[in-house]
Design a protein around this motif. Structure first.
Motif, PDB file in Angstrom:
ATOM      1  N   SER A 491       1.133  -1.479   0.190  1.00 50.83           N
ATOM      2  CA  SER A 491      -0.161  -0.023  -0.142  1.00 50.83           C
ATOM      3  C   SER A 491       0.720   1.540  -0.110  1.00 50.83           C
ATOM      4  O   SER A 491       2.090   1.082   1.009  1.00 50.83           O
ATOM      5  CB  SER A 491      -1.148   0.066   1.244  1.00 50.83           C
ATOM      6  N   ASP A 492       0.344   1.853  -0.856  1.00 49.86           N
ATOM      7  CA  ASP A 492       1.434   3.395  -0.753  1.00 49.86           C
ATOM      8  C   ASP A 492       0.787   4.721  -0.293  1.00 49.86           C
ATOM      9  O   ASP A 492       1.247   5.917  -0.657  1.00 49.86           O
ATOM     10  CB  ASP A 492       1.943   3.845  -2.024  1.00 49.86           C
ATOM     11  N   SER A 519       3.123   7.987  -2.494  1.00 51.09           N
ATOM     12  CA  SER A 519       3.617   7.683  -3.524  1.00 51.09           C
ATOM     13  C   SER A 519       4.026   8.703  -4.231  1.00 51.09           C
ATOM     14  O   SER A 519       3.497  10.008  -4.256  1.00 51.09           O
ATOM     15  CB  SER A 519       2.448   7.040  -4.706  1.00 51.09           C
ATOM     16  N   ARG A 523      -2.943  10.241  -6.389  1.00 49.28           N
ATOM     17  CA  ARG A 523      -4.229   9.380  -5.806  1.00 49.28           C
ATOM     18  C   ARG A 523      -5.509   9.733  -5.495  1.00 49.28           C
ATOM     19  O   ARG A 523      -5.808  10.519  -5.253  1.00 49.28           O
ATOM     20  CB  ARG A 523      -3.790   8.146  -4.473  1.00 49.28           C
ATOM     21  N   GLU A 590      -6.410   3.726  -8.129  1.00 55.49           N
ATOM     22  CA  GLU A 590      -5.773   3.879  -8.662  1.00 55.49           C
ATOM     23  C   GLU A 590      -4.998   2.042  -8.579  1.00 55.49           C
ATOM     24  O   GLU A 590      -4.390   1.282  -9.674  1.00 55.49           O
ATOM     25  CB  GLU A 590      -4.414   5.016  -9.340  1.00 55.49           C
ATOM     26  N   THR A 591      -5.096   2.175  -7.563  1.00 52.76           N
ATOM     27  CA  THR A 591      -4.512   0.647  -7.128  1.00 52.76           C
ATOM     28  C   THR A 591      -4.810  -0.344  -6.544  1.00 52.76           C
ATOM     29  O   THR A 591      -4.934  -1.339  -6.079  1.00 52.76           O
ATOM     30  CB  THR A 591      -3.283   0.715  -5.827  1.00 52.76           C
ATOM     31  N   LYS A 592      -6.149   0.118  -6.897  1.00 53.16           N
ATOM     32  CA  LYS A 592      -7.820  -0.838  -5.666  1.00 53.16           C
ATOM     33  C   LYS A 592      -7.364  -0.938  -4.322  1.00 53.16           C
ATOM     34  O   LYS A 592      -7.602  -1.405  -3.585  1.00 53.16           O
ATOM     35  CB  LYS A 592      -6.958  -2.723  -6.369  1.00 53.16           C
ATOM     36  N   GLN A 593      -5.766  -0.540  -3.866  1.00 53.53           N
ATOM     37  CA  GLN A 593      -5.997  -0.126  -2.670  1.00 53.53           C
ATOM     38  C   GLN A 593      -7.022  -0.060  -1.533  1.00 53.53           C
ATOM     39  O   GLN A 593      -7.987   1.133  -1.563  1.00 53.53           O
ATOM     40  CB  GLN A 593      -4.561   0.238  -1.634  1.00 53.53           C
TER      41      GLN A 593
END
Length: 705
Positions: A491-492, A519, A523, A590-593
């Protein structure tokens, strides 16, 4: 010559009570007591008078003690009065200590493993060479109890000074409320009240517990954990958690176990209503009355593991909306209680390998069945701490209650199981385990609070704590599956839900999440924040406020999202005990985190102040003033105090009070007539239509006139 005819039998209730540590029982202190209360494995004295002088050469006098209606080897003791009787800790004997013509003094010794209860005595007399006999049935109560002062008794406590607290103290505290605002609720155990021992006998009969097993504290405390709730067998209390108590007494109104046991005994019907601390209060009363050392234990942030995975699982949709059911366990979802209250009882465990004696957890709140019935324990605290779930009884359930990991799962069609792990939290469950500190009673503060968490588990995060939990996981196939899926998560963006300590009733509060993008790229974060009123067992009542939205967080920047919740938002939706849950759920596009967190806190209410204007004098009427300030913007109507004390005439009194204006001072006068010397404790609760569950207590000294 005819056999002796008994004129009278007497057991010196007051004199025997002293060495047996039973002199606090009310019935022993009557003007002319007719009930004898002694402890097993310890001699007690009696006297019998006949219609003519006793002649040792020809007269035989036999004492036959029985328990229950079908005496067998363990529930009958038959002994002849003899001068040369030798007492032995495993058998009955009756030693003749003095003969004065028609009057014999004697000393009875009982086995140290004797079943406890209300024993019946029959005196049989005959002549040595004749079958003719006379029978006399003694018509008074003779209670024989556990003896934790005796090293040979299974309930023996080596530090006998602690028995002043765990057997002889008749008032205590139960810690209730979420972790940050938990407070001690005073409780009158009242185990020495005249009604309690008869109620205990009625309970054990209602539970159909075999008489010959009633000397085994393991079996007996397991039965107590079952019969204090009414789920299987018309036991003492009906559990209810939905706020609807009009046809009974609301759990928050009770101040004492005695009123509950009296109602149960008189009506022979289960009593409405109880919740966990009420069940636990009654259990401690029953155990202490019978002589089993007991304490009430509150586990703050308590897991209810419904599927034996040693995890508490929360599920979310693809879009991070919380699901209110467990897709993997249709029988019932895991839950987290703000706090849960049960009992520890003290005993040796000859049924287990060495090292598992001492405190044992039992839980009378009906949550899960054990061997088909709503009962739980006794589970050795040492076994819970070491994660040894293979030993009896219910160690696995108790281990999860204090040490399960919290796991959050999101529906994910790309994984084999259909779910991916959002996060796991090893620290959330079992944050503090509280009981009352021995020898201290603080009616208005928390000086009497003791955290016994180290008796239940190793310090969170230490190697020993992880090993103990994994030791439990190793024994459970289902738990193994859950723990194997939880893998490392990348996770960022980091998120933190700001905790709320407490909010005085009538004040606004804010729910805030801090976001940090670590990051080098921007985001987009989709978020949902909500505040919900909840019952203390984790069941949601009403959504008070909820917002959803999207926020852009620039590279290496921080943002925050928040909502304001006003008093007018939450006041109409509060449920009993005013517990609130704030929840946050987010997903990074963007990352689905994904991330989720929640926090429990309590809207705080005032305490009842109890004041006396003069010293208390034994037998002299005086007045106590009960007061607190109405914290609301509206008037309080239908006001009533309920007051309990072991030292005043009437025991529990109900006191109506006048309506009070917004922010006005509410007062009521309580007539008090102290009936015992020394320190007495007074416990009060208050209810009105608008405001309930207000508590207070006081300790005062009573002097001789």
């Amino acid at each position: 010559m005819e056999p002796l005819v008994v004129d009278v039998v007497h057991f010196y209730p007051k004199e025997n009570a002293q060495p047996h540590n039973t002199s606090k029982y009310e019935v022993v202190n009557d003007e002319t007591p007719t009930t004898t209360i002694v402890r097993r494995g310890q001699p007690f004295n009696g006297v019998v008078r006949f219609n003519r002088p006793y002649q040792e050469e020809v007269d035989l006098v036999q004492l036959v003690f029985t328990l229950g209606d079908k005496p067998q080897m363990d529930t009958q003791g038959s002994v002849f009065l003899r001068r040369d009787a030798v007492s032995d800790k495993h058998s009955w004997s009756a030693k003749l200590t003095n003969v004065q013509e028609d009057t014999l003094s004697f000393e009875v010794s009982t086995p140290v493993h004797l079943p406890v209860g209300s024993w019946v005595l029959r005196v049989v007399t005959r002549l040595k060479n004749s079958p003719a006999r006379q029978i006399y049935d003694f018509d008074q109560d003779l209670y024989i109890l556990f003896n934790p002062w005796n090293p040979d008794d299974q309930t023996y406590m080596e530090d006998c000074s602690l028995l002043q607290e765990y057997v002889l103290n008749d008032v205590g505290k139960v810690w209730v409320g979420p972790i940050k605002t938990t407070r001690g609720k005073p409780w009158v155990y009242g185990q020495f009240d005249a009604v309690v021992l008869p109620a205990c006998m009625f309970m054990l009969d209602r539970a159909e517990m075999p008489f010959h097993q009633r000397g085994d504290p393991v079996k007996l405390t397991r039965v107590i954990s079952r019969i204090v709730n009414s789920n299987d067998d018309a036991g003492v209390l009906v559990g209810r958690w939905d706020g609807q108590y009009e046809d009974g007494t609301a759990p928050s109104e009770w101040t004492s176990s005695v009123d509950i046991l009296q109602q149960y005994l008189e009506t022979q019907q289960e009593v409405p209503y109880g919740q966990c601390w009420v069940f636990a209060g009654v259990v401690t009363t029953v155990c202490r009355a019978l002589g089993i050392p007991s304490r009430v234990v509150s586990n703050l942030v308590s897991a209810h593991d419904a599927n034996s995975s040693l995890t508490v699982d929360k599920y979310y949709t693809e879009n991070m909306e919380e699901m209110d059911f467990d897709p993997n366990n249709p029988q019932g979802a895991d839950s987290i209680w703000n706090y849960h209250v049960w009992n520890d009882v003290w005993m040796a465990r000859p049924d287990l390998p060495q090292g598992y004696g001492g405190w044992q957890a039992i839980d009378a709140t009906p949550q899960e069945t054990s061997s088909g019935l709503y009962q739980c324990g006794p589970a050795s605290l040492e076994a819970i701490k070491q994660g040894v779930i293979g030993v009896a009884h219910d160690v696995e359930f108790m281990l999860a209650s204090v040490n399960a990991d919290l796991m959050r799962w999101r529906i994910d069609s790309d994984t084999e199981s259909g779910f991916s792990v959002v996060d796991t939290n090893n620290y959330h469950i079992g944050r503090m385990i509280l009981t009352k500190k021995p020898f201290v009673f603080d009616p208005i503060g928390d000086e009497d609070r003791e955290n016994i968490i180290d008796q239940y588990k190793y310090r969170e995060g230490t190697a020993s704590e992880r090993l103990a939990l994994m030791n439990g996981v190793r024994y459970s196939e289902r738990a193994k599956r859950y723990y194997s899926v939880a893998s490392n998560l990348s996770s960022d963006v980091s998120f933190k839900l700001r905790e709320l300590d407490s909010v005085p009733i009538g004040k606004d509060f804010r729910v805030t999440v801090d976001i940090e993008n670590k990051s080098d790229q921007g985001r987009n974060v989709k978020a949902s924040l909500s505040a919900t009123s909840v019952f203390y067992n984790g069941v949601r009542a009403d959504v008070v406020k909820k917002v959803e939205g999207k926020i852009f967080v620039a590279p290496n920047k921080s943002e925050q999202i928040s909502i304001l919740v006003t008093a007018s938002d939450y006041l109409p939706k509060l449920v009993e005990y005013c517990n609130m849950k704030i929840s946050a759920m987010v997903i990074v596009e963007e990352t689905k985190q994904s991330w989720a967190d929640d926090d429990d806190f309590q809207i705080l209410k005032p305490n009842i102040n109890i004041k006396f204007n003069e010293d208390l004098v034994l037998g002299q009427p005086t007045t106590a003033i009960l007061s607190f300030t109405n914290p609301l913007e509206e008037a309080l109507t239908g006001c009533e105090f309920r007051v309990t004390s072991t030292g005043i005439v009437g025991r529990t009194l109900r006191l109506p009070a006048a309506d009070v204006a917004p922010h006005g001072l509410l007062t009521a006068e309580l007539p008090v007539q102290p009936n015992k010397l020394g320190k007495i404790n007074i416990v009060a609760t208050f209810k009105s239509v608008q405001l309930k569950d207000i508590n207070g207590a006081a300790s005062v000294d009573v002097f001789e006139g």
